[in-house]
Design an enzyme around this catalytic site. Structure first.
Site, PDB file in Angstrom:
ATOM      1  N   CYS A 117      14.873  -9.943 -91.089  1.00 22.77           N
ATOM      2  CA  CYS A 117      16.415 -10.015 -90.624  1.00 22.77           C
ATOM      3  C   CYS A 117      17.314  -9.284 -91.215  1.00 22.77           C
ATOM      4  O   CYS A 117      16.894  -8.729 -92.583  1.00 22.77           O
ATOM      5  CB  CYS A 117      16.057 -11.264 -90.193  1.00 22.77           C
ATOM      6  SG  CYS A 117      16.657 -11.900 -92.154  1.00 22.77           S
ATOM      7  N   THR A 118      18.280  -9.907 -91.202  1.00 18.96           N
ATOM      8  CA  THR A 118      19.705  -9.443 -92.104  1.00 18.96           C
ATOM      9  C   THR A 118      20.000  -8.464 -92.864  1.00 18.96           C
ATOM     10  O   THR A 118      20.135  -8.237 -93.751  1.00 18.96           O
ATOM     11  CB  THR A 118      21.154  -9.325 -91.005  1.00 18.96           C
ATOM     12  OG1 THR A 118      20.959  -9.311 -89.400  1.00 18.96           O
ATOM     13  CG2 THR A 118      22.594  -8.259 -91.432  1.00 18.96           C
TER      14      THR A 118
END
Length: 327
Positions: free
Chosen positions: A177-178
């Site tokens: 994810c980010t």
């Protein structure tokens, strides 16, 4: 170097008195002119903020002085103009909403993989690579060969897993994810559901883009970020995407060439969701923004995104009601 520091941070740790902690964080941010949003819950903190070098240092020093937060890590990038206009510190039930009670990354979590070792892992034929972010983030950029769960929110991710993965088959699952926070919770939940071989990218995409040379990278496209830059490229510089100030979705040059795009009013993502009254309110809001800009001021109103957020909330509620009826 650019004058504004953007810091993304999170940490899972028990917060004994979230309300008192929230108040202290807000005081430190305000006194050091740090803008942005931090979420506080009994399970920890999560946020992205911006400010001067001195201001960000003061906030980080305060946070790391608090019980359980000494090991807090953060990722930084730099920009000429700070992307946030307001300071927000909000109390939440979860700092990232999976919607399942009792998931605790401090108790169990997947295997962390450093960016330098990530390419080797995801290039293996026996590894299932899953992007835990939302669909619009996936469309902007993702790792080569990753699967898109087609989720509108992280809350939908458990349904995707239940429909597509079976722990009895003992799959090797790698997720990213980010900044890492969604994967902390996702891998923790998968471990509790009986998945043994679960891996996640340490520090998330932002850490990978910082540590891995573009020539060796398996990242394709740009990375969506939750601030005024909209996206960043492999060098962590502001990307080529803009944002629809009606629905807050990333939009490309192609989107802005669409007849459904009107600056500050609609884009191809939200055009069909708006009533005529909504559209008129957004046109007036855009007019006020332009007037403020002409006066050299910044306009803080965000009525349009509130309207679209309510539309999405209503749709989620309808889908949930339909799912419960089906069961």
């Amino acid at each position: 170097m650019s004058s504004c520091v953007v810091a993304a941070l999170y940490h899972f740790a028990p917060i004994a008195d979230p309300q008192a902690f929230r108040d202290h964080v807000e005081e430190v941010m305000e006194s050091n002119t740090v803008r942005g949003t931090i979420l506080v819950a009994s399970e920890g903190i999560n946020g992205t903020v911006s400010g001067s070098r001195e201001g960000i240092n003061a906030l980080l020093a305060f946070l790391r002085s608090q019980p359980g937060l000494k090991g807090l890590e953060h990722k930084e990038s730099y920009t000429d103009e700070c992307p946030f206009l307001r300071t927000k510190v909000r109390l939440k039930k979860e700092i990232v909403t999976l919607g399942i009670e009792g998931v605790d990354p401090n108790r169990t979590v997947g295997t962390y993989v450093d960016p330098e070792n990530w390419n080797d892992l995801i290039s293996r034929d026996d590894v299932i690579l899953i992007d835990t972010r939302n669909d619009y983030e996936y469309q902007v950029g993702t790792f080569k060969g990753s699967l898109n769960p087609n989720t509108r929110s992280f809350r939908e991710f458990p349904d995707y897993v239940k429909e597509n993965l079976d722990p009895a088959q003992k799959p090797k699952v790698a997720m990213f994810c980010t900044g890492g926070i969604r994967c902390e919770k996702a891998t923790s939940w998968l471990k509790e559901e009986g998945f043994d071989d679960v891996y996640h990218l340490k520090g998330g995409i932002l850490n990978y883009l910082e540590k891995v040379d573009a020539d060796a990278s398996l990242w394709e496209g740009e990375c969506f970020v939750f601030d005024g830059r909209v996206t960043v490229d492999h060098a962590l510089n502001p990307g080529k995407y803009d944002m629809c100030h009606a629905c807050r979705m990333p939009i490309s040059e192609e989107d802005m060439a669409s007849p459904r795009y009107e600056k500050g009013v609609s884009c191809p993502h939200c055009h069909d969701q708006l009533s005529d009254d909504d559209r008129e309110r957004m046109k007036e809001r855009q007019r006020q923004i332009e007037l403020a800009r002409d006066r050299g001021e910044k306009h803080l109103g965000d009525e349009a995104s509130v309207i679209l957020a309510q539309r999405r909330k209503e749709k989620r509620a309808r889908r949930e009601a339909q799912r419960q009826q089906a069961n």
